[in-house]
Every structure is written in C-alpha cells, then in structure tokens.
Design a protein around this motif. Structure first.
Motif, short mmCIF file in Angstrom:
data_model
loop_
_atom_site.label_atom_id
_atom_site.label_comp_id
_atom_site.label_asym_id
_atom_site.label_seq_id
_atom_site.Cartn_x
_atom_site.Cartn_y
_atom_site.Cartn_z
N TRP A 173 9.69 -7.35 -1.36
CA TRP A 173 10.57 -7.10 -2.32
C TRP A 173 11.48 -8.42 -1.74
O TRP A 173 11.56 -8.78 -0.52
CB TRP A 173 11.57 -5.97 -1.93
CG TRP A 173 13.09 -6.01 -2.38
CD1 TRP A 173 14.18 -6.40 -1.81
CD2 TRP A 173 13.50 -5.20 -3.64
NE1 TRP A 173 15.08 -6.27 -2.42
CE2 TRP A 173 14.87 -5.16 -3.60
CE3 TRP A 173 12.78 -4.39 -4.69
CZ2 TRP A 173 15.71 -5.18 -4.56
CZ3 TRP A 173 13.75 -4.01 -5.76
CH2 TRP A 173 15.29 -4.20 -5.60
N LEU A 209 12.24 -18.29 -12.54
CA LEU A 209 11.21 -17.00 -12.82
C LEU A 209 9.98 -17.58 -13.77
O LEU A 209 8.87 -17.34 -13.45
CB LEU A 209 12.04 -16.21 -13.58
CG LEU A 209 10.92 -15.05 -14.15
CD1 LEU A 209 10.40 -14.18 -13.30
CD2 LEU A 209 11.97 -14.06 -15.04
N LEU A 267 4.60 -7.57 -11.37
CA LEU A 267 5.90 -8.27 -11.07
C LEU A 267 6.93 -7.50 -11.68
O LEU A 267 6.99 -7.33 -12.91
CB LEU A 267 5.85 -9.71 -11.23
CG LEU A 267 7.29 -10.53 -11.43
CD1 LEU A 267 7.79 -10.51 -9.91
CD2 LEU A 267 6.97 -11.91 -12.12
N LYS A 268 7.99 -7.49 -10.87
CA LYS A 268 9.36 -6.89 -11.51
C LYS A 268 10.64 -7.93 -11.08
O LYS A 268 10.84 -8.07 -9.97
CB LYS A 268 9.58 -5.42 -11.12
CG LYS A 268 10.97 -4.64 -11.75
CD LYS A 268 11.08 -3.35 -11.46
CE LYS A 268 12.51 -2.87 -12.17
NZ LYS A 268 12.71 -1.28 -11.88
N TRP A 269 11.31 -8.31 -12.13
CA TRP A 269 12.33 -9.14 -11.81
C TRP A 269 13.73 -8.79 -12.39
O TRP A 269 13.46 -8.40 -13.57
CB TRP A 269 12.16 -10.64 -12.54
CG TRP A 269 13.18 -11.54 -12.56
CD1 TRP A 269 13.46 -12.34 -11.29
CD2 TRP A 269 14.05 -11.90 -13.27
NE1 TRP A 269 14.65 -13.12 -11.67
CE2 TRP A 269 15.07 -12.91 -13.07
CE3 TRP A 269 14.05 -11.41 -14.59
CZ2 TRP A 269 15.98 -13.38 -13.71
CZ3 TRP A 269 15.34 -11.96 -15.29
CH2 TRP A 269 16.22 -13.03 -15.01
N THR A 320 16.15 -10.34 -8.02
CA THR A 320 15.52 -9.49 -7.13
C THR A 320 13.90 -9.83 -7.69
O THR A 320 13.97 -10.04 -8.96
CB THR A 320 15.83 -8.28 -6.74
OG1 THR A 320 15.83 -7.54 -8.16
CG2 THR A 320 17.11 -8.17 -5.92
N TYR A 321 13.02 -10.01 -6.72
CA TYR A 321 11.54 -9.95 -7.24
C TYR A 321 10.85 -8.92 -6.48
O TYR A 321 10.83 -8.86 -5.17
CB TYR A 321 10.98 -11.18 -6.96
CG TYR A 321 11.55 -12.61 -7.56
CD1 TYR A 321 11.00 -12.94 -8.72
CD2 TYR A 321 12.59 -13.21 -7.20
CE1 TYR A 321 11.25 -14.02 -9.31
CE2 TYR A 321 13.28 -14.19 -8.10
CZ TYR A 321 12.52 -14.79 -9.14
OH TYR A 321 12.67 -15.90 -9.77
N THR A 322 10.22 -8.09 -7.15
CA THR A 322 9.46 -6.94 -6.55
C THR A 322 7.74 -7.21 -7.13
O THR A 322 7.56 -7.42 -8.29
CB THR A 322 9.89 -5.55 -7.06
OG1 THR A 322 11.07 -5.42 -6.96
CG2 THR A 322 8.93 -4.69 -6.51
N LEU A 379 3.78 -15.23 -3.83
CA LEU A 379 5.09 -16.00 -4.12
C LEU A 379 4.74 -17.37 -3.53
O LEU A 379 5.00 -17.42 -2.27
CB LEU A 379 6.44 -15.50 -3.71
CG LEU A 379 6.79 -13.90 -4.15
CD1 LEU A 379 7.82 -13.60 -3.61
CD2 LEU A 379 6.80 -14.06 -5.59
#
Length: 427
Positions: A33, A54, A82-84, A92-94, A113
């Motif tokens: 995260w 992104l 990926l979840k942005w 946030t980047y997950t 990343l």
C-alpha cells in the motif's frame, strides 16, 4: 411509470456510493500500500499529474486506461492486481499478489512499482505498508511466535476481529525497507470478500492515521509563535489597566497582535480541520473491526488510545488555545476602541464648548461693532441732514447748533431701527 426527466447528477451520485468496492483477497497473499501526497498544504493537488503518473505505470504493462476524470481504478498489471484511488489530499496505490514468498515481508513485491516510476511521483510518500495474509493456524501459539519474530513487542498490537474471523497485528513501526508491516491471519471460514474488507480497513487506518498526525508538527510550530503573542497580549492588557496608558498606541499594538493571530489561524485552519476529520475516520475504522483481545496483546483501539489520541488532543488543545487568544484579542480590541471613542467624545465636547464660547464672544463683539456703527452712521447722518436743512432752519430763525441738536435723537433712532430690521431679516 410515465417518463420523467432525471436530474443530471442522479447517476453520478448513485455510482459514487459504489465507486470504491473492497478488494477480494485469498488467504495466502501479500499486499502493498502506497500513499502519495503533495509536500505543501497550500499547494493544490494536480489531479491530472496524478492521473498521468498512473497512466505511466499502466502503459508499462499494457493495461487498460481509466475513464477521463476517474477517481478510482482497478485492473491487472502483470501478475498483480492494482487498485488506485484519488482522495482530496493524496492518492493511494494498492498492489495485491496471490501466494506467499518464503521470506516474510519480502521487499521483492515492491518491484511491481519501478524505482524510476516512484522517483517521478508528483508528490511525496506519506506512508507505505506491506501486508502478509495467511491462513490462521489451529494453534494460537504459532501466531504468537510469528508476531514475536516479525514485530517489535513493545508496540505490538494484535486482536481478533469481526467475530473472531481473523487475527490482525502490527507494531506501527517503519521497518528497514521504509514500510509499515501488517499481518492478517484469516480463519478457515473467512472468505476473500471479508479478507479484502479487513485489508482495506487496515490500510485506511494507517493512511488516515499518518494524515492526521500531520497536524501535530503544525501545532508544535504554532506553540512558539503563540507564546510570543500571548506574552505581548498579556503585557498590553496590563498596560490598559493603568491610567497613564495611551489608548491609541495600545490599540495599534493590539491590532498588530490580532493580525498575527488571524494569520496563524488562517494558516492552520485547513490542517487542523483535516486532522479532526482524519481522526474521526481512524476511530471509525478501528471501531468497525469489532476487536477482541488476542493472547493478552493490546488491541488496535488501545494502541490508538495510548499513542495516537494524545497527539490529537495536543492538536485540539492548540486549536482551542489559538481560538481563545483570538477571542481575547478581539475583546481587548473592543474595550480599547470603546476607551478611545469615550476619550474622543470628551475631546469633542471640549471643542464644542470652546466653539460656544468663541461664538458668544463673537456675538458680543458683533453687538459692540453694531453699536459703534449706529453711532458712526448717526454722526454722519446728522451732519448731512444739518447741511441739508440749514437753509430752511435759517429762514425759520433756528440756529444751526439748535438744528443739529434736534436731529440727533431722531437720526439715532432711525439708524438703530434700520440696523435692527436688517439683522432680523438676515437671521
């Protein structure tokens, strides 16, 4: 139902409620995260720069782009999910990765990343975390031993959550790799959706905690300036109680102090307001976990009460003190203005009294001048009439001195009446 026109924002507002679904995660997985924030509160976030950052990551993996203006995105980059999400102050980047590495909290997952991509981020890292998700073993002693190996015992917080469906743990410390560590031990009956909710809550707790803590250094910075202003304000109030104090000079000093206080308030208002909002979110996220004590360890709520709440109370105390000083300065300013106005009213009364005295003197002088004018005009009027009537008086046997004497009183009376009539007409 007959056709009816929809509000232009109806679908947008409805979809906003479902814009950020919880991820689904298996019981053997790892997650990272990352939260990125602009370094300066005053600098507005460049949402387009965040979006382009992104897209640069997605283009490396040939992934599909989000819709223009989107505030969230979910997709696959390589073998990772990926979840942005775009928030008010940060993005946030997950990254979710199925399976577990042999080494607990292996930094290799951060290769998802790239370093050059991270270096080009439009902001700074406010927090990052690595989460290890495992199946909960039947023996809790195994969990206890793992927690001793992975976390610092002094600050370790661990609890059973959501009706004992999982055990979560963290020491809220930054490890050698620069990341927070969290562990989730999911029970046998805990599905991917519930694990995803737990993961999301933990990440939100960490992120909003970090954002809330930004108010603490701001409060500490304000304390020195507030102490200086408070000393000046107290000294000024003491001077106000003395009879020899000049209210105009004191009012000017007070306005300077009030301006300084308003400047501090305007600079801190956004951060203090955001801190209060983030604190409420942290407490709410911890509450919905429905914690139970696990093997005598402190819970997340207890950790927040001991370590997080004092910082928030410091921020709130500083904010209250700043508002109190601003109110004191305002009240003192009102008192000084009243004192100045009373002094000016007294001066105005003295000026008016002096003007009245001058007007009275001018009136007396005017009356004196009018009397002298009557005498002077009468003198010339008598002489003129004497010269005019002298031939007639001579024929009548009246001497000139006698004629002059007879003319004095009528001329004076006529001149006086004429002067009085002119003055009455002017007034």
């Amino acid at each position: 139902m007959p056709p009816i026109e929809d509000h232009p924002l109806r679908y947008e507002l409805s979809n906003e409620l479902h814009a950020r679904p919880f991820p689904t995660v298996g019981a053997e997985a790892e997650a990272i995260w990352l939260a990125i924030k602009r370094p300066n509160d005053a600098a507005a976030r460049d949402r387009e720069a965040d979006r382009q950052h992104l897209l640069a990551l997605l283009d490396r993996h040939g992934a599909q782009h989000p819709q223009p203006g989107a505030t969230h995105y979910s997709g696959k980059i390589g073998r990772h999910d990926l979840k942005w999400e775009s928030h008010t102050e940060f993005v946030t980047y997950t990254i979710l990765s199925a399976g577990l590495g042999e080494r607990p909290f292996d930094p290799a997952i951060w290769a998802a990343l790239p370093e050059d991509w991270l270096a080009a981020a439009p902001g700074q890292r406010i927090t990052s975390a690595q989460v290890r998700i495992l199946k909960r073993p039947g023996n809790d002693a195994t969990i206890t031993q793992a927690l001793r190996d992975w976390f610092e015992p002094e600050s370790l917080a661990a609890s059973a959550v959501l009706d004992d469906s999982a055990v979560i743990a963290s020491d809220f410390r930054i490890d050698a790799g620069g990341h927070m560590r969290f562990a989730i031990f999911a029970g046998a009956g805990t599905g991917p959706a519930r694990i995803g909710r737990i993961l999301q809550r933990l990440c939100e707790v960490e992120t909003y905690k970090a954002m809330a803590m930004l108010g603490l250094p701001r409060a500490r910075d304000l304390n020195a300036a507030m102490a200086r202003i408070d000393g000046g304000l107290s000294a000024l109030l003491d001077e106000m109680s003395q009879e020899t104090a000049a209210p105009e000079a004191a009012l000017e000093q007070l306005l300077t102090l009030a301006t300084d206080l308003e400047t501090l308030m305007s600079r801190a208002a956004f951060r203090f307001g955001a801190t209060g909002a983030y604190e409420a979110i942290v407490n709410q996220r911890v509450q919905v976990l429905r914690e139970n004590r696990f093997n005598g360890h402190q819970t997340f709520a207890e950790f927040m009460m001991r370590r997080f709440d004092p910082a928030m109370r410091t921020v709130k105390s500083t904010e209250r003190q700043l508002r109190s000083m601003t109110d004191r300065a305002q009240r003192a300013s009102d008192l000084l203005r009243t004192k100045v106005e009373v002094g000016r009213s007294a001066q105005n009364q003295e000026v008016l009294a002096s003007m009245d005295r001058r007007a009275a003197l001018q009136l007396r002088l005017q009356e004196t001048v009018e009397g002298l004018s009557v005498v002077a005009i009468s003198y010339y009027g008598v002489n003129l009439l004497a010269y005019l009537l002298a031939p007639l008086a001579y024929r009548a046997g009246i001497e000139k001195p006698t004629l002059t004497a007879l003319l004095v009183l009528p001329v004076i009376a006529a001149v006086w009446l004429l002067t009085r009539r002119i003055r009455k007409a002017m007034h």
